[in-house]
Design a protein around this motif. Sequence first.
Motif, PDB file in Angstrom:
ATOM      1  N   LYS A 151       1.301  -1.163   0.270  1.00 40.42           N
ATOM      2  CA  LYS A 151      -0.251   0.265  -0.165  1.00 40.42           C
ATOM      3  C   LYS A 151       0.777   1.425  -0.336  1.00 40.42           C
ATOM      4  N   ALA A 152       0.751   1.982  -1.055  1.00 37.26           N
ATOM      5  CA  ALA A 152       1.823   3.224  -0.883  1.00 37.26           C
ATOM      6  C   ALA A 152       0.557   3.894  -0.280  1.00 37.26           C
ATOM      7  N   PRO A 153       0.986   5.253   0.470  1.00 42.24           N
ATOM      8  CA  PRO A 153      -0.165   6.202   1.516  1.00 42.24           C
ATOM      9  C   PRO A 153       0.778   7.407   0.853  1.00 42.24           C
ATOM     10  N   ILE A 154      -0.427   9.170   0.452  1.00 44.16           N
ATOM     11  CA  ILE A 154      -0.201   9.719   0.199  1.00 44.16           C
ATOM     12  C   ILE A 154      -0.655  10.973   1.211  1.00 44.16           C
ATOM     13  N   VAL A 155      -0.496  12.125   1.310  1.00 43.89           N
ATOM     14  CA  VAL A 155      -1.374  13.344   1.925  1.00 43.89           C
ATOM     15  C   VAL A 155      -2.137  13.513   1.136  1.00 43.89           C
ATOM     16  N   GLY A 156      -3.824  14.064   1.746  1.00 46.16           N
ATOM     17  CA  GLY A 156      -4.914  14.761   1.532  1.00 46.16           C
ATOM     18  C   GLY A 156      -4.958  16.291   1.241  1.00 46.16           C
ATOM     19  N   PRO A 157      -5.328  16.383   0.097  1.00 46.31           N
ATOM     20  CA  PRO A 157      -5.237  18.205   0.116  1.00 46.31           C
ATOM     21  C   PRO A 157      -5.759  18.668   0.787  1.00 46.31           C
ATOM     22  N   MET A 158      -7.393  18.595   1.785  1.00 46.03           N
ATOM     23  CA  MET A 158      -7.575  19.685   2.491  1.00 46.03           C
ATOM     24  C   MET A 158      -6.076  19.891   3.704  1.00 46.03           C
ATOM     25  N   THR A 159      -5.625  18.430   4.152  1.00 41.10           N
ATOM     26  CA  THR A 159      -5.504  18.357   5.059  1.00 41.10           C
ATOM     27  C   THR A 159      -3.510  18.878   4.924  1.00 41.10           C
TER      28      THR A 159
END
Length: 367
Positions: A151-159
Amino acid sequence: MLPLRTQPLRTQIVGSYVKPAWLVRHGHEHHHDGSWWRPEADVLQQAQDDAVLLAIHEQERAGLDVVTDGEIRRQHYDRHFVSGIGGISLEKVQDKEFQSELKSKTARTDLGDLWQNFRMSPTITGPLEWVSSPAIDELRFVKKHARRPVKAPIVGPMTLYDRLADDYYLRPEDAIMALAGVLNRELKELQAEGTDLLMVADPALHFKLSRSREIGKPVIERLLEGITTPVVLHVCYGYAKYSSSKTINPSYPEVLRLLSETSVQAMSIEYEQPGHTPDLLKQAGDKHVHLGLIGMGSHEIETPEHIAGRLREALKIVPPERLHPSTDCGMWFLPRDVARAKIEALVKGTNIVRRELGLDIPDHAIR
């Protein structure tokens, strides 16, 4: 073997795993003066590689079905991506107060200057554009060494927007939509590289629900344009490290309803420490649910029987092919022996329920 997206009860952590004390100085995670990393610059990458290998090994040894690189190379999960975005200055840093509508957690009062450093934010100085992917090399490394799906995680735009000062866009919603486009490109790069799951961590969907009501759905749809790899969207209450307590927030079900009405395939729910009950899961619609059954608020190890009991109750609402045992938010600050015991308990508790349902138990999960 069933395709990953149809396998029932896939065990995994959210994203981060233990960051060992020989690698980092805990308490310096918001210091960007180099004091976070213990190894000297000439051996830092080798030390990070070793810590990632350890994180992969411990997840696989515990019997998890999906693994991450533990987010070991990331000093902070949101600012990590700023270096790959044009239009943001790391030199022009401003003091930005973080405001949250979330009232159901109690911030710790013994964190010294951590919050002051947290407030110092890079600045948007021009139009936002994708330049490079900070996560591609991380994904390549974990794929090279992992024996399980990744699984590859990234940050979201709101945060991410909430961690930036903005000297360019006239309206926050314009900047957030631009970030959604940038991070969409990031997801496409990771998708092209090849990963079994993508994850977007965007707790600000919960922290600022009034804003999410206005623009949350279009932002998520922009973020997911052209993405065919399954995407998990993680929404939490924030790190237990920074809170002395968490209690159920009455706004949390609305966040899940919002996600259920988007094209995201799965939602990752913080469930154990706040003490949510299965009624919450009725808000998930027909989405896959990654359910936090391991709390981060204490070093107490959940028993397999406790996890099995919580899982049985959740299965009354969500069928096993859409329910996946996971952890609450973030393990990076836990002692290694505690984190390892917790994920081992997660697998053992899931195996109890697998046997009750007559499901096959993967060989790697039998200990």
